[in-house]
Scaffold this motif. Structure first.
Motif, PDB file in Angstrom:
ATOM      1  N   GLN A 169      48.060 -19.913 -22.008  1.00  0.00           N
ATOM      2  CA  GLN A 169      47.606 -20.700 -23.154  1.00  0.00           C
ATOM      3  C   GLN A 169      46.102 -20.651 -23.344  1.00  0.00           C
ATOM      4  O   GLN A 169      45.623 -20.658 -24.471  1.00  0.00           O
ATOM      5  CB  GLN A 169      48.045 -22.158 -23.005  1.00  0.00           C
ATOM      6  CG  GLN A 169      49.532 -22.329 -23.107  1.00  0.00           C
ATOM      7  CD  GLN A 169      49.892 -23.782 -23.210  1.00  0.00           C
ATOM      8  OE1 GLN A 169      50.247 -24.211 -24.298  1.00  0.00           O
ATOM      9  NE2 GLN A 169      49.811 -24.519 -22.126  1.00  0.00           N
ATOM     10  N   SER A 170      45.386 -20.616 -22.249  1.00  0.00           N
ATOM     11  CA  SER A 170      43.926 -20.640 -22.357  1.00  0.00           C
ATOM     12  C   SER A 170      43.387 -19.438 -23.128  1.00  0.00           C
ATOM     13  O   SER A 170      42.280 -19.485 -23.666  1.00  0.00           O
ATOM     14  CB  SER A 170      43.283 -20.705 -20.969  1.00  0.00           C
ATOM     15  OG  SER A 170      43.673 -19.574 -20.206  1.00  0.00           O
ATOM     16  N   ILE A 230      44.318 -20.857 -27.006  1.00  0.00           N
ATOM     17  CA  ILE A 230      43.944 -22.208 -27.448  1.00  0.00           C
ATOM     18  C   ILE A 230      42.434 -22.369 -27.311  1.00  0.00           C
ATOM     19  O   ILE A 230      41.888 -22.365 -26.216  1.00  0.00           O
ATOM     20  CB  ILE A 230      44.676 -23.294 -26.636  1.00  0.00           C
ATOM     21  CG1 ILE A 230      46.181 -23.155 -26.840  1.00  0.00           C
ATOM     22  CG2 ILE A 230      44.213 -24.681 -27.055  1.00  0.00           C
ATOM     23  CD1 ILE A 230      46.992 -24.122 -26.012  1.00  0.00           C
ATOM     24  N   LYS A 231      41.784 -22.532 -28.473  1.00  0.00           N
ATOM     25  CA  LYS A 231      40.328 -22.712 -28.498  1.00  0.00           C
ATOM     26  C   LYS A 231      40.010 -24.183 -28.749  1.00  0.00           C
ATOM     27  O   LYS A 231      40.889 -25.019 -28.842  1.00  0.00           O
ATOM     28  CB  LYS A 231      39.712 -21.811 -29.585  1.00  0.00           C
ATOM     29  CG  LYS A 231      40.046 -20.329 -29.426  1.00  0.00           C
ATOM     30  CD  LYS A 231      39.553 -19.797 -28.090  1.00  0.00           C
ATOM     31  CE  LYS A 231      39.954 -18.327 -27.938  1.00  0.00           C
ATOM     32  NZ  LYS A 231      39.988 -17.865 -26.625  1.00  0.00           N
ATOM     33  N   ASP A 232      38.719 -24.507 -28.878  1.00  0.00           N
ATOM     34  CA  ASP A 232      38.252 -25.892 -28.935  1.00  0.00           C
ATOM     35  C   ASP A 232      38.948 -26.760 -29.977  1.00  0.00           C
ATOM     36  O   ASP A 232      39.415 -27.851 -29.659  1.00  0.00           O
ATOM     37  CB  ASP A 232      36.732 -25.928 -29.165  1.00  0.00           C
ATOM     38  CG  ASP A 232      35.967 -25.387 -27.965  1.00  0.00           C
ATOM     39  OD1 ASP A 232      36.526 -25.431 -26.841  1.00  0.00           O
ATOM     40  OD2 ASP A 232      34.839 -24.913 -28.139  1.00  0.00           O
ATOM     41  N   LYS A 289      42.521 -27.417 -29.065  1.00  0.00           N
ATOM     42  CA  LYS A 289      42.596 -28.366 -27.948  1.00  0.00           C
ATOM     43  C   LYS A 289      42.502 -29.797 -28.440  1.00  0.00           C
ATOM     44  O   LYS A 289      43.220 -30.673 -27.977  1.00  0.00           O
ATOM     45  CB  LYS A 289      41.474 -28.095 -26.933  1.00  0.00           C
ATOM     46  CG  LYS A 289      41.695 -26.898 -26.067  1.00  0.00           C
ATOM     47  CD  LYS A 289      40.546 -26.750 -25.084  1.00  0.00           C
ATOM     48  CE  LYS A 289      40.661 -25.458 -24.308  1.00  0.00           C
ATOM     49  NZ  LYS A 289      39.536 -25.233 -23.409  1.00  0.00           N
ATOM     50  N   GLU A 290      41.611 -30.045 -29.401  1.00  0.00           N
ATOM     51  CA  GLU A 290      41.444 -31.389 -29.947  1.00  0.00           C
ATOM     52  C   GLU A 290      42.722 -31.867 -30.642  1.00  0.00           C
ATOM     53  O   GLU A 290      43.157 -33.000 -30.450  1.00  0.00           O
ATOM     54  CB  GLU A 290      40.270 -31.421 -30.952  1.00  0.00           C
ATOM     55  CG  GLU A 290      38.914 -31.253 -30.322  1.00  0.00           C
ATOM     56  CD  GLU A 290      37.807 -31.151 -31.374  1.00  0.00           C
ATOM     57  OE1 GLU A 290      37.987 -31.668 -32.504  1.00  0.00           O
ATOM     58  OE2 GLU A 290      36.764 -30.540 -31.060  1.00  0.00           O
ATOM     59  N   LYS A 337      54.076 -33.250 -24.178  1.00  0.00           N
ATOM     60  CA  LYS A 337      53.070 -32.220 -23.919  1.00  0.00           C
ATOM     61  C   LYS A 337      53.396 -31.038 -24.816  1.00  0.00           C
ATOM     62  O   LYS A 337      54.561 -30.769 -25.126  1.00  0.00           O
ATOM     63  CB  LYS A 337      53.077 -31.764 -22.453  1.00  0.00           C
ATOM     64  CG  LYS A 337      52.557 -32.806 -21.489  1.00  0.00           C
ATOM     65  CD  LYS A 337      51.078 -33.010 -21.691  1.00  0.00           C
ATOM     66  CE  LYS A 337      50.517 -34.023 -20.724  1.00  0.00           C
ATOM     67  NZ  LYS A 337      49.155 -34.405 -21.038  1.00  0.00           N
ATOM     68  N   ILE A 348      45.802 -30.754 -30.237  1.00  0.00           N
ATOM     69  CA  ILE A 348      46.853 -30.925 -29.229  1.00  0.00           C
ATOM     70  C   ILE A 348      46.693 -32.262 -28.526  1.00  0.00           C
ATOM     71  O   ILE A 348      47.658 -33.009 -28.349  1.00  0.00           O
ATOM     72  CB  ILE A 348      46.852 -29.747 -28.222  1.00  0.00           C
ATOM     73  CG1 ILE A 348      47.381 -28.486 -28.911  1.00  0.00           C
ATOM     74  CG2 ILE A 348      47.676 -30.082 -26.982  1.00  0.00           C
ATOM     75  CD1 ILE A 348      47.228 -27.225 -28.089  1.00  0.00           C
ATOM     76  N   LYS A 349      45.458 -32.583 -28.150  1.00  0.00           N
ATOM     77  CA  LYS A 349      45.208 -33.853 -27.450  1.00  0.00           C
ATOM     78  C   LYS A 349      45.588 -35.040 -28.339  1.00  0.00           C
ATOM     79  O   LYS A 349      46.193 -36.007 -27.869  1.00  0.00           O
ATOM     80  CB  LYS A 349      43.741 -33.933 -27.027  1.00  0.00           C
ATOM     81  CG  LYS A 349      43.449 -35.053 -26.088  1.00  0.00           C
ATOM     82  CD  LYS A 349      42.043 -34.955 -25.546  1.00  0.00           C
ATOM     83  CE  LYS A 349      41.856 -35.976 -24.468  1.00  0.00           C
ATOM     84  NZ  LYS A 349      40.612 -35.816 -23.743  1.00  0.00           N
TER      85      LYS A 349
END
Length: 187
Positions: A11-12, A15-17, A20-21, A34, A23-24
């Motif tokens: 995933q890394s 998935i960029k910044d 990530k936001e 999740k 998703i969170k």
């Protein structure tokens, strides 16, 4: 014995910044959630080895277990699994075979489970009641117990033992985390 699959998280790489936001935010808005944005790579499970199970030793064990069985008088059941299947505890990842022994005049307790079973009568004569229907059987016969049907088995002989061999899909259900077994009221 239980094991966890070895997962390789990729995933890394995607998935960029900003992702990530988001998703969170989604995960924080919903309890027990999740997100996986990429199917992880997993290592294959260990190979199940070919094998032969010697019936004479199984029969010796069944007879011994049936002698002092405090749960079901004159009845014994052994199931066979390969440690390489890990959590499924099947002889293959999806199937588990077993032998059931019924002393003369013995019967099993009524029960149900969400696994389907296919039985081969190895020895003896008797009947099974499956979903209220009586199924007479003798050596060499095959019968089916569909999932979720209350059933029990009866040895009708006063002198001969009965031996059933069955294969279930319990390994598959165990891997899915949905295997159920219930004892039912005596009929």
């Amino acid at each position: 014995m239980s094991k966890t699959l070895q997962r390789i998280d990729k995933q890394s790489e995607i998935i960029k910044d900003k992702a990530k936001e988001i998703i969170k935010e989604i995960e924080n808005e919903t309890e027990d959630l999740k997100i996986v944005a990429f199917m992880e790579h997993t290592t294959p499970p260990p190979q199940v080895s070919p094998k032969v199970i010697k019936f004479n030793k199984i029969l010796e064990l069944l007879r011994l277990l049936a002698i002092d069985n405090p749960i079901e008088k004159g009845v014994a059941k052994v199931m066979l699994y390969s440690p390489s299947t890990g959590r499924s505890r099947g002889l293959t990842p999806t199937m588990m075979p077993g032998f059931q022994y019924l002393s003369p005049n013995a019967k099993t307790k009524p029960h149900s489970h969400n696994m389907a079973s296919i039985y081969l009568v190895v020895k003896g004569k008797g009947y099974s009641v499956v979903g209220g229907k009586k199924l007479d059987w003798e050596e060499g016969d095959v019968f089916v117990v569909p999932a979720n049907m209350v059933h029990y088995h009866v040895n009708v002989s006063e002198t001969e033992e009965a031996i059933l061999f069955d294969v279930t899909d319990s390994g598959l259900l165990e891997n899915l985390g949905i295997l159920e077994f219930k004892e039912e009221e005596e009929e």
